[in-house]
Design an enzyme around this catalytic site. Structure first.
Site, PDB file in Angstrom:
ATOM      1  N   TYR A 189       0.825  -1.206   0.000  1.00 12.57           N
ATOM      2  CA  TYR A 189       0.000   0.000   0.000  1.00 12.57           C
ATOM      3  C   TYR A 189       0.859   1.255   0.000  1.00 12.57           C
ATOM      4  CZ  TYR A 189      -3.122   3.729   1.391  1.00 12.57           C
ATOM      5  OH  TYR A 189      -3.807   4.911   1.411  1.00 12.57           O
ATOM      6  N   HIS A 224      -4.796  16.011  -4.426  1.00 19.01           N
ATOM      7  CA  HIS A 224      -5.144  16.268  -3.034  1.00 19.01           C
ATOM      8  C   HIS A 224      -4.984  17.740  -2.636  1.00 19.01           C
ATOM      9  CE1 HIS A 224      -5.311  11.984  -2.857  1.00 19.01           C
ATOM     10  NE2 HIS A 224      -5.419  11.919  -1.541  1.00 19.01           N
ATOM     11  N   ASN A 277       0.352  12.372   4.414  1.00 17.06           N
ATOM     12  CA  ASN A 277      -0.289  11.567   5.445  1.00 17.06           C
ATOM     13  C   ASN A 277       0.324  11.939   6.791  1.00 17.06           C
ATOM     14  OD1 ASN A 277      -1.049   8.011   5.590  1.00 17.06           O
ATOM     15  ND2 ASN A 277      -2.401   9.743   5.401  1.00 17.06           N
ATOM     16  N   TYR A 320     -18.296  36.099  42.481  1.00 21.25           N
ATOM     17  CA  TYR A 320     -17.417  35.015  42.049  1.00 21.25           C
ATOM     18  C   TYR A 320     -16.369  35.461  41.041  1.00 21.25           C
ATOM     19  CZ  TYR A 320     -20.660  31.583  44.116  1.00 21.25           C
ATOM     20  OH  TYR A 320     -21.430  30.842  44.976  1.00 21.25           O
ATOM     21  N   ARG A 359     -13.740  36.685  43.428  1.00 22.32           N
ATOM     22  CA  ARG A 359     -13.321  35.778  44.487  1.00 22.32           C
ATOM     23  C   ARG A 359     -12.790  34.447  43.958  1.00 22.32           C
ATOM     24  NH1 ARG A 359     -17.634  33.031  48.062  1.00 22.32           N
ATOM     25  NH2 ARG A 359     -18.930  34.644  47.126  1.00 22.32           N
ATOM     26  N   PHE A 405      -2.309   8.516  11.460  1.00 24.98           N
ATOM     27  CA  PHE A 405      -2.742   9.771  10.840  1.00 24.98           C
ATOM     28  C   PHE A 405      -4.032  10.312  11.455  1.00 24.98           C
ATOM     29  CE2 PHE A 405      -4.018   6.133   8.152  1.00 24.98           C
ATOM     30  CZ  PHE A 405      -5.376   6.126   8.444  1.00 24.98           C
ATOM     31  N   GLU A 462     -12.811   5.886   4.963  1.00 28.35           N
ATOM     32  CA  GLU A 462     -12.386   6.708   6.098  1.00 28.35           C
ATOM     33  C   GLU A 462     -13.653   7.163   6.819  1.00 28.35           C
ATOM     34  OE1 GLU A 462     -10.146   9.459   3.805  1.00 28.35           O
ATOM     35  OE2 GLU A 462      -8.722   7.906   3.194  1.00 28.35           O
TER      36      GLU A 462
END
Length: 499
Positions: A49, A79, A191, A276, A279, A323, A408
């Site tokens: 791969y 991409h 990646n 508050y 304080r 990734f 994915e």
């Protein structure tokens, strides 16, 4: 700076973001070893791969040996689909350096030339144009890192003085050679979690000074409202044991020590307890400090991590999921809570200051309320920004959308989780700036009494850029000038907590 892969510190990352360091890598042995294994896989016949197959859902598609270089080139081109404003030079510098450090650990199978290209670009001040939107934070920050890689290859764009220029022209000006990719190298470059991590790291570094300044603005407000320093007594915080709370309370005690304003109302003050927002500052700000430090731990770990896929171990390549940027997404979401709370409690202190029933100062901090509106609408601005931060603080990490035809199917959304932090920081810086102006105005009304030496020094520095406002005037420029001082860390205490 000598780049020791896996050992970058937060201080070194801050220098890298600022562009203050040239990077040098000495140990190339792990790189050469893993690159040789990938070269052997590319020359072989077995499917591997990312080396001789397609990507994502196309992983079962075999690629011919004579097309492996084209495969990597096509990967980067296809991409590089980001949109939106460009990432800042600080973020891009962090991306270049952390990607180089990750690849240099020797588990990614890239040649020396790839890491050298990243380091040379960083050292030469080459800033790839990287759009900030388009990553879901799993299978890596694919689009942002593809834009970064495309620029190194001379096909994308670079930023020069904020303007987009052809990357090949800028590479030539800087005497840098365009990068040519071999098997797996394009995948190794895109990646990974370097974009989301860089965005989150830059936000963390920005928050450190803002957080410290918010401590100072809170101390100034306490004195302007003639509040009590009793809630900062060390004994209170020691018995709870929360480390950030203990440290922050000590900062408040140092900031307020020796105040004549405080001395003036130790006796005869009918109030029993402060609200508050005064304080509980150590409890709230201390929790934010602890949260920021946890975030720093996670992000420094991730900045040093190997997050591409597949990875090379000795004589085998293994596909995994490093990734997936879930740690970054969670860290960014937690930091968002801290940023929002720093702004939220500051907004409450502004509201308290303009309310004469609580602060015992003139209404809206103006001497002739009615004819003048004073800080009435400045508080509205602070409230608007605090409300916006509440929406932005919603966790991004829980909003997964499947991508790549359901290959994915669960993603982190870490890149947005980190990117939205910068808007929140801008909002909070303006809230703190408004509080500083309001608190300084409150102290002006108490003259001739003086606050502590640290608070008086901060008051004087603020007044050097922003005059007192006893009557209405155009206040927006004062807010912007004060916000610039806040962002620059000029108004933070001398002894401030670090992340």
């Amino acid at each position: 700076m000598k780049l020791i892969p896996g050992q970058l510190t937060l201080a070194q990352l801050a220098d890298i973001a600022a562009g203050c360091a040239a990077l040098q890598l000495d140990d190339w042995a792990p790189v050469d070893k893993s690159a040789a294994l990938v070269a052997a896989a590319a020359a072989g016949d077995a499917p591997v791969y990312g080396v001789n197959t397609g990507f994502g859902k196309l992983a079962s598609t075999r690629i011919a040996k004579d097309q492996l270089a084209q495969l990597q080139l096509n990967l980067i081109r296809s991409h590089a689909v980001g949109v939106g404003a460009p990432m800042s030079p600080e973020v891009v510098r962090l991306m270049l350096a952390t990607k180089a450090g990750s690849l240099a650990r020797g588990f990614s199978g890239v040649r020396r030339v790839v890491i050298t290209a990243l380091l040379d670009a960083f050292n030469a001040g080459f800033i790839p144009y990287v759009p900030c939107q388009g990553s879901v934070g799993a299978s890596g920050d694919l689009a942002p890192l593809a834009h970064l890689t495309l620029a190194l290859m001379g096909e994308g764009e670079a930023l020069v003085d904020g303007q987009r220029v052809p990357a090949r022209e800028q590479l030539a000006r800087l005497e840098l050679q365009p990068l040519t990719l071999a098997a797996k190298e394009g995948l190794a470059l895109i990646n990974g979690t370097q974009a989301s991590t860089a965005l989150a790291l830059h936000a963390l570094l920005r928050f450190e000074g803002l957080f410290a300044t918010a401590l100072a603005s809170g101390a100034m407000t306490l004195d302007a409202a003639r509040g009590s320093d009793g809630p900062f007594d060390a004994r209170i915080h020691e018995v709870r044991g929360q480390p950030g709370q203990i440290e922050v309370a000590a900062v408040y005690r140092e900031l307020l020590a020796g105040s004549a304003i405080r001395a003036s109302h130790r006796e005869g003050d009918e109030r029993v307890q402060d609200p508050y927002c005064l304080r509980c500052q150590p409890q709230v700000m201390g929790a934010c400090l602890d949260q920021a430090r946890h975030t720093a731990k996670v992000l420094v770990c991730e900045a040093n991590a190997v997050t591409d896929n597949p990875l090379v171990f000795d004589d085998v390549m293994i596909s995994g999921g490093n990734f997936h940027a879930e740690p970054v997404a969670f860290a960014a979401d937690n930091l968002a809570l801290a940023i929002a709370e720093v702004g939220a409690i500051a907004e409450r202190r502004i509201a308290m200051l303009i309310d004469p029933g609580i602060s015992r100062l003139p209404p809206f901090l103006t001497a002739d309320a009615g004819l003048h509106s004073g800080f009435m609408i400045a508080h509205v601005t602070a409230a608007a920004l605090a409300s916006e931060n509440k929406s932005l603080a919603h966790p991004a990490s829980v909003d997964s959308l499947p991508t790549s035809a359901n290959q994915e199917d669960h993603v982190s959304m870490a890149t947005f989780a980190a990117r939205r932090l910068h808007t929140m920081l801008d909002n909070t810086a303006h809230i703190v700036a408004i509080e500083m102006l309001a608190a300084a105005q409150g102290i002006d009304f108490l003259r001739p009494l003086t606050s502590s030496a640290p608070v008086e020094a901060l008051h004087a520095r603020l007044r050097a850029d922003c005059a007192s406002s006893p009557a209405d005037h155009y206040l927006a420029p004062d807010i912007e000038r004060a916000a610039a001082l806040v962002q620059a860390g000029v108004l933070k205490p001398t002894h401030a907590p670090s992340f």
